[in-house]
Write an enzyme that holds these catalytic residues in place. Structure first.
Site, short mmCIF file in Angstrom:
data_model
loop_
_atom_site.label_atom_id
_atom_site.label_comp_id
_atom_site.label_asym_id
_atom_site.label_seq_id
_atom_site.Cartn_x
_atom_site.Cartn_y
_atom_site.Cartn_z
N GLY A 12 1.79 8.27 -35.88
CA GLY A 12 2.75 7.42 -35.18
C GLY A 12 3.35 8.10 -33.97
N ASP A 13 4.04 7.30 -33.13
CA ASP A 13 4.76 7.80 -31.95
C ASP A 13 3.85 8.48 -30.93
OD1 ASP A 13 7.10 6.90 -33.16
OD2 ASP A 13 7.41 8.82 -34.19
N LYS A 16 1.99 4.65 -27.91
CA LYS A 16 1.28 3.34 -27.90
C LYS A 16 2.01 2.36 -27.00
CE LYS A 16 1.88 3.08 -32.31
NZ LYS A 16 2.45 4.42 -32.59
N GLY A 40 8.92 1.99 -33.40
CA GLY A 40 9.79 2.14 -32.23
C GLY A 40 8.90 2.48 -31.06
N HIS A 41 8.71 1.55 -30.15
CA HIS A 41 7.79 1.74 -29.03
C HIS A 41 8.59 1.80 -27.73
CE1 HIS A 41 4.26 -0.13 -31.50
NE2 HIS A 41 4.82 0.91 -32.08
N GLN A 226 2.70 2.23 -35.97
CA GLN A 226 2.44 3.45 -36.72
C GLN A 226 1.13 4.10 -36.22
OE1 GLN A 226 3.37 0.50 -39.00
NE2 GLN A 226 5.31 1.17 -38.12
N PRO A 306 14.68 14.43 -36.24
CA PRO A 306 13.81 15.33 -35.48
C PRO A 306 12.38 15.18 -36.00
CG PRO A 306 15.42 16.57 -36.79
CD PRO A 306 15.69 15.12 -37.02
N VAL A 416 1.08 11.85 -18.23
CA VAL A 416 1.75 13.11 -17.88
C VAL A 416 3.26 12.93 -17.74
CG1 VAL A 416 -0.27 14.19 -16.82
CG2 VAL A 416 1.20 12.71 -15.43
P1 GDP Z 1 4.99 4.83 -29.88
O1 GDP Z 1 5.71 4.57 -31.15
O2 GDP Z 1 3.57 5.23 -30.11
O3 GDP Z 1 5.09 3.70 -28.89
O4 GDP Z 1 5.70 6.09 -29.21
P2 GDP Z 1 7.29 6.34 -29.09
O5 GDP Z 1 7.83 5.48 -28.02
O6 GDP Z 1 7.94 6.30 -30.41
O7 GDP Z 1 7.31 7.86 -28.66
C1 GDP Z 1 6.71 8.32 -27.49
C2 GDP Z 1 7.78 9.01 -26.62
O8 GDP Z 1 7.16 9.75 -25.60
C3 GDP Z 1 8.68 8.01 -25.91
O9 GDP Z 1 9.94 8.57 -25.76
C4 GDP Z 1 8.01 7.86 -24.54
O10 GDP Z 1 8.91 7.47 -23.51
C5 GDP Z 1 7.53 9.26 -24.31
N1 GDP Z 1 6.31 9.41 -23.51
C6 GDP Z 1 5.25 8.58 -23.43
N2 GDP Z 1 4.26 9.15 -22.69
C7 GDP Z 1 4.74 10.34 -22.29
C8 GDP Z 1 4.18 11.42 -21.54
O11 GDP Z 1 3.04 11.39 -21.09
N3 GDP Z 1 4.98 12.52 -21.35
C9 GDP Z 1 6.24 12.59 -21.86
N4 GDP Z 1 6.93 13.72 -21.62
N5 GDP Z 1 6.79 11.63 -22.59
C10 GDP Z 1 6.04 10.52 -22.82
P1 IMO Z 2 5.57 3.74 -34.44
O1 IMO Z 2 4.98 2.36 -34.36
C1 IMO Z 2 6.24 7.34 -36.82
C2 IMO Z 2 6.66 6.79 -41.13
C3 IMO Z 2 8.02 7.12 -41.73
C4 IMO Z 2 7.58 7.59 -43.11
C5 IMO Z 2 6.40 6.68 -43.44
C6 IMO Z 2 6.75 5.48 -44.30
O2 IMO Z 2 6.80 3.93 -33.64
O3 IMO Z 2 4.52 4.78 -34.20
P2 IMO Z 2 8.05 3.21 -43.83
O4 IMO Z 2 9.45 2.95 -43.40
O5 IMO Z 2 7.03 2.63 -42.92
O6 IMO Z 2 7.78 2.84 -45.26
O7 IMO Z 2 7.90 4.81 -43.76
O8 IMO Z 2 5.92 6.22 -42.18
N1 IMO Z 2 6.69 5.82 -40.02
C7 IMO Z 2 6.53 6.15 -38.73
N2 IMO Z 2 6.40 7.35 -38.16
N3 IMO Z 2 6.16 6.22 -36.07
C8 IMO Z 2 6.26 5.01 -36.65
O9 IMO Z 2 6.09 3.85 -35.96
C9 IMO Z 2 6.51 4.93 -38.04
N4 IMO Z 2 6.68 3.91 -38.90
C10 IMO Z 2 6.78 4.46 -40.12
O10 IMO Z 2 8.68 8.12 -41.02
O11 IMO Z 2 7.08 8.91 -43.02
MG MG Z 3 7.44 5.19 -32.15
#
Ligand code: GDP
Ligand code: IMO
Ligand code: MG
Length: 442
Positions: A12-13, A16, A40-41, A226, A306, A416
């Site tokens: 995840g994170d 996307k 959380g996107h 995820q 964290p 980047v």
């Molecule tokens: P998602 O859940 O896959 O949509 O990703 P999240 O939004 O939870 O986490 C990605 C984090 O990285 C966010 O705070 C974005 O703004 C940030 N981000 C995305 N691409 C880049 C990158 O290329 N460099 C940096 N430094 N941050 C990025």
């Molecule tokens: P995005 O779409 C990162 C993790 C939780 C936990 C496990 C199960 O932003 O990438 P849940 O509440 O789904 O039953 O938790 O999955 N988890 C994620 N980790 N990014 C996410 O979503 C997540 N959604 C769930 O931290 O380990």
């Molecule tokens: Mg996320």
């Protein structure tokens, strides 16, 4: 017309949200098909940062129809909070959101049960987002006490379901937490019916609508939530989420046959992060991990926790790319590795003396896996201004190429920085002829 999907290849994170946003311009419909408000996107453009949780990222684009599909679990209160905050931020979503009548509803007892189960596991807690995601999916599979969006918007049916379910749930909750919170059926009916009154116009048969859209050549974009390693069937069970968050979930979660998708992009960070419990072979619970966390601002978008940080794991990411069937990959947050010195990439696991490139199913085996690292030279230059592959320092180019070789997929996008324009395209994006040449000219 092309249908495209974006899938996370790690835990995840992976960014996307940013990749979906890049693609949205060339698509007509963006669909969330699994997960819920555990996601959380983040998207950044024009100096603004947007955080989407349950809503498809496409909601930010006025030309796009957004769909919450049958495979999503919906907390109506969270959905309305998110819609209200979008509106307060000046985004007009009127007429651009549909929610499947087949999607399941997260109810207050799901959150209470989840808290009790997590507390019971103690040090083995999954570390969920506490949003009632897993308990709602369990209810769906169990069938007896499930409520769908179609039930929620039918006042009498919903009230009858709640009055039937609450006494049963109270028995279980009392056994789990004797002095815990008591459910009040009439209060729940009142609160959820007020939500239903606002959501009723949005609830529809999205499956029929999407199948028609496909036949009318509208361009669909599927937004995975995820990551593949959190997939309930194919991920690092039991430390996973409760849906099919790999490419395997697209068909079941949306009702659109997978063969309709002709471009699948897998997103991976240039390193690895994980939130919550579970094995993480390349984790760096040390100074390197902290430096990555600081440089990448690695704190959860949803819970603020964290994130655990570590080196790129090519074993796990290659596995994800294969099970999700991705055609190309996007490597994000490459800038975070600037100035870290030599970098490590895990190219195999040593599990009790056996070296393998396959991800083991058993959590104990994964916990015992010692990463076999390839050490590669890093770079010191700041790269957030790079807009072509050639702008990157030689070692950064080599790093990306090594990831591509180990994951066995071509790299299509390198990110980047968080902003929309902090992007390098190595080949044209699906639905457009915009390639590196075009971008250089623009
Ligand atoms: P998602 O859940 O896959 O949509 O990703 P999240 O939004 O939870 O986490 C990605 C984090 O990285 C966010 O705070 C974005 O703004 C940030 N981000 C995305 N691409 C880049 C990158 O290329 N460099 C940096 N430094 N941050 C990025
Ligand atoms: P995005 O779409 C990162 C993790 C939780 C936990 C496990 C199960 O932003 O990438 P849940 O509440 O789904 O039953 O938790 O999955 N988890 C994620 N980790 N990014 C996410 O979503 C997540 N959604 C769930 O931290 O380990
Ligand atoms: Mg996320």
């Amino acid at each position: 017309m092309p249908a495209t999907s974006v899938i996370g290849l790690q835990w995840g994170d992976e960014a996307k949200g940013k990749v979906v946003d890049l693609l949205t311009e060339n698509h007509d419909v963006v669909i969330r098909y699994q997960g819920g408000n555990n996601a959380g996107h983040t998207v950044r453009f024009d100096g603004q940062t947007y955080k989407l949780s349950l809503l498809p990222t496409g909601i930010l684009h006025s030309h796009v129809q957004s769909v919450i599909g049958p495979g999503v679990v919906v907390d109506p209160r969270a959905l309305l909070r998110e819609l209200d905050s979008l509106e307060a931020g000046g985004i007009d979503w009127t007429g651009r959101l549909m929610i499947s009548d087949r999607a399941h509803v997260i109810c207050p007892w799901h959150l209470l049960e989840e808290a009790a189960f997590e507390a019971h596991r103690g040090s083995r807690a999954i570390g969920t987002t506490m949003r009632g995601i897993g308990t709602c999916y369990r209810e769906k599979v169990g069938r007896f006490h499930a409520i769908r969006m179609g039930d929620l918007v039918n006042r009498d049916r919903f009230a009858a379901r709640v009055r039937e379910i609450v006494p049963f749930k109270q028995i279980i909750l009392d056994a789990l937490i004797p002095d815990g919170e008591k459910l009040n059926a009439e209060q729940i009916i009142e609160e959820y019916s007020a939500c239903a009154d606002r959501l009723r116009p949005l609830v529809a048969d999205t499956t029929a609508w999407l199948l028609n859209a496909l036949e009318q050549d509208r361009r669909l974009l599927f937004e995975g939530a995820q990551g593949s390693l959190l997939d309930v069937d194919h991920g690092t069970f039991p430390y996973v989420t409760s849906s099919n968050s790999s490419g395997c979930g697209i068909h079941s979660g949306s009702g659109i046959p997978e063969r309709a998708i002709d471009s699948m992009i897998g997103v991976a960070k240039a390193y690895t992060t994980r939130v919550g419990g579970g094995p993480f072979p390349t984790e760096q619970d040390n100074d390197i991990g902290q430096r990555i966390r600081d440089a990448g601002n690695e704190y959860g978008t949803v819970t603020g926790r964290p994130r655990r940080c570590g080196w790129f794991d090519a074993v796990a990411t290659r596995y994800s790319a294969r099970i999700s069937g991705v055609d190309t990959i996007a490597i994000a947050l490459l800038d975070v590795l600037s100035g870290l010195g030599d970098l490590q990439i895990c190219e195999a696991y040593d599990i009790g003396g056996t070296v393998t490139r396959d991800l083991p199913a058993c959590p104990d085996a994964l916990r015992a896996a010692r990463p076999v690292f390839r050490t590669v030279p890093g770079w010191n230059e700041e790269i957030t201004g790079a807009r072509t592959f050639e702008d990157l320092p030689q070692n950064a180019q080599q790093y990306v190429q090594t990831l591509s070789e180990l994951v066995e997929r071509p790299v299509q996008i390198v990110s980047v920085g968080p902003d929309r324009d902090q992007t390098i395209l190595l080949s044209p994006l699906p639905g457009t002829e915009t390639g590196p040449e075009c971008r250089r000219d623009s």
